[in-house]
Design a protein around this motif. Structure first.
Motif, short mmCIF file in Angstrom:
data_model
loop_
_atom_site.label_atom_id
_atom_site.label_comp_id
_atom_site.label_asym_id
_atom_site.label_seq_id
_atom_site.Cartn_x
_atom_site.Cartn_y
_atom_site.Cartn_z
N VAL A 3 0.79 -1.18 -0.06
CA VAL A 3 -0.10 0.14 0.06
C VAL A 3 1.03 1.24 -0.08
CG1 VAL A 3 -1.74 1.24 1.31
CG2 VAL A 3 -1.71 -1.16 1.24
N GLN A 4 0.67 1.97 -0.89
CA GLN A 4 1.49 3.30 -1.04
C GLN A 4 0.50 4.56 -0.92
OE1 GLN A 4 4.82 3.38 -1.47
NE2 GLN A 4 4.80 1.31 -1.32
N SER A 5 0.56 4.85 0.45
CA SER A 5 -0.26 6.07 0.92
C SER A 5 0.22 6.78 1.97
CB SER A 5 -1.59 5.62 1.36
OG SER A 5 -1.68 5.12 2.64
N THR A 6 0.18 8.24 2.11
CA THR A 6 0.63 9.14 3.27
C THR A 6 0.11 8.65 4.45
OG1 THR A 6 0.64 10.87 1.76
CG2 THR A 6 0.63 11.37 3.82
N ARG A 7 -0.86 7.90 4.65
CA ARG A 7 -1.53 7.35 5.62
C ARG A 7 -0.63 6.21 6.36
NH1 ARG A 7 -7.86 6.84 6.32
NH2 ARG A 7 -7.62 9.06 6.43
N THR A 8 -0.58 5.47 5.36
CA THR A 8 0.30 4.31 5.68
C THR A 8 1.76 4.73 6.44
OG1 THR A 8 -0.48 2.82 4.10
CG2 THR A 8 1.37 2.11 4.89
N LYS A 9 2.23 5.64 5.68
CA LYS A 9 3.62 6.30 6.18
C LYS A 9 3.43 6.68 7.46
CE LYS A 9 6.06 6.54 1.77
NZ LYS A 9 6.96 7.54 0.80
N ASP A 10 2.54 7.48 7.72
CA ASP A 10 2.13 8.22 9.08
C ASP A 10 2.05 7.02 10.29
OD1 ASP A 10 2.20 10.56 7.95
OD2 ASP A 10 0.19 10.82 7.69
N TYR A 11 1.27 5.84 9.71
CA TYR A 11 1.26 4.91 10.90
C TYR A 11 2.58 4.23 11.03
CZ TYR A 11 -3.81 4.82 10.03
OH TYR A 11 -5.27 5.22 9.97
N VAL A 12 3.34 4.07 10.12
CA VAL A 12 4.45 3.55 10.29
C VAL A 12 5.52 4.52 11.30
CG1 VAL A 12 6.84 2.70 9.54
CG2 VAL A 12 4.56 1.93 8.43
N ALA A 37 16.69 -6.68 17.72
CA ALA A 37 15.61 -7.05 16.98
C ALA A 37 14.85 -5.61 16.53
CB ALA A 37 14.67 -7.70 18.07
N GLY A 38 14.91 -4.74 17.58
CA GLY A 38 14.46 -3.15 17.06
C GLY A 38 15.15 -2.58 16.05
N GLY A 39 16.48 -2.81 15.97
CA GLY A 39 17.19 -2.19 14.83
C GLY A 39 16.66 -2.76 13.57
N LYS A 40 16.51 -4.25 13.77
CA LYS A 40 16.32 -4.85 12.44
C LYS A 40 14.97 -4.43 11.89
CE LYS A 40 16.92 -9.57 11.15
NZ LYS A 40 16.70 -10.87 11.68
N PHE A 41 13.97 -4.29 12.92
CA PHE A 41 12.42 -3.61 12.39
C PHE A 41 12.81 -2.27 11.90
CE2 PHE A 41 8.98 -1.02 13.03
CZ PHE A 41 7.93 -1.84 12.34
N VAL A 42 13.37 -1.47 12.41
CA VAL A 42 13.72 0.20 12.09
C VAL A 42 14.23 0.03 10.60
CG1 VAL A 42 14.64 2.29 12.55
CG2 VAL A 42 13.59 1.08 14.27
N HIS A 43 15.15 -0.76 10.28
CA HIS A 43 15.73 -0.92 9.03
C HIS A 43 14.77 -1.30 8.30
CE1 HIS A 43 18.82 -1.44 5.94
NE2 HIS A 43 18.00 -2.85 5.83
N ARG A 44 14.00 -2.42 8.36
CA ARG A 44 13.15 -2.78 7.47
C ARG A 44 11.99 -1.75 7.14
NH1 ARG A 44 8.29 -7.41 8.33
NH2 ARG A 44 7.89 -7.42 5.96
N ALA A 45 11.38 -0.97 8.30
CA ALA A 45 10.51 -0.01 7.96
C ALA A 45 11.03 0.99 7.11
CB ALA A 45 10.05 0.53 9.23
N ARG A 46 12.28 1.41 7.44
CA ARG A 46 13.08 2.41 6.41
C ARG A 46 12.93 1.78 5.01
NH1 ARG A 46 18.18 4.05 9.94
NH2 ARG A 46 17.06 5.33 11.43
N THR A 47 13.38 0.82 4.79
CA THR A 47 13.34 0.15 3.30
C THR A 47 12.24 0.14 2.72
OG1 THR A 47 15.36 -1.17 4.16
CG2 THR A 47 14.16 -1.90 2.14
N GLU A 48 11.07 -0.54 3.42
CA GLU A 48 9.77 -0.71 2.83
C GLU A 48 8.95 0.55 2.68
OE1 GLU A 48 8.37 -3.71 1.66
OE2 GLU A 48 9.76 -4.84 2.51
N PHE A 49 9.20 1.58 3.61
CA PHE A 49 8.28 2.64 3.63
C PHE A 49 9.09 4.01 3.13
CE2 PHE A 49 6.01 -0.35 5.95
CZ PHE A 49 4.83 -0.64 5.00
N GLY A 50 10.67 4.20 3.37
CA GLY A 50 11.16 5.19 3.37
C GLY A 50 10.93 6.31 4.49
N VAL A 51 10.61 5.80 5.62
CA VAL A 51 10.37 6.61 6.56
C VAL A 51 11.65 6.59 7.78
CG1 VAL A 51 7.99 6.37 6.49
CG2 VAL A 51 9.48 5.08 7.98
N ALA A 52 11.73 7.79 8.39
CA ALA A 52 12.92 7.94 9.25
C ALA A 52 12.52 7.33 10.38
CB ALA A 52 13.16 9.32 9.57
N ALA A 53 13.34 6.69 11.33
CA ALA A 53 13.03 6.10 12.55
C ALA A 53 12.57 7.32 13.64
CB ALA A 53 14.12 5.01 13.13
#
Length: 71
Positions: free
Chosen positions: A31-40, A55-71
């Motif tokens: 899903v590519q939406s602003t709302r999705t990125k806001d939730y992440v 584990a937390g670092g791995k998740f943050v990296h994954r979120a950055r990779t998938e959504f291009g959002v800052a942690a």
């Protein structure tokens, strides 16, 4: 109270949060939406105290990779 004590007591909650966060990434990755990125972004902000762990670092990296959002 030290960080280790806090993490020890909240470990199961953090693990559950990571599980739900990863499931959310699985579901929302297509899903590519602003709302999705806001939730992440909101989840990452709430998760901030634990993102330095492995584990937390791995998740943050994954979120950055998938959504291009800052942690």
């Amino acid at each position: 109270m030290g960080t280790g004590q806090r993490l020890g007591r909240e470990g199961p909650a953090v693990a559950r949060g990571l599980e739900l966060g990863n499931r959310s990434v699985d579901i929302l990755a297509s899903v590519q939406s602003t709302r999705t990125k806001d939730y992440v972004r909101e989840f990452n902000a709430t998760f901030a105290p634990w993102r330095r762990g492995p584990a937390g670092g791995k998740f943050v990296h994954r979120a950055r990779t998938e959504f291009g959002v800052a942690a």
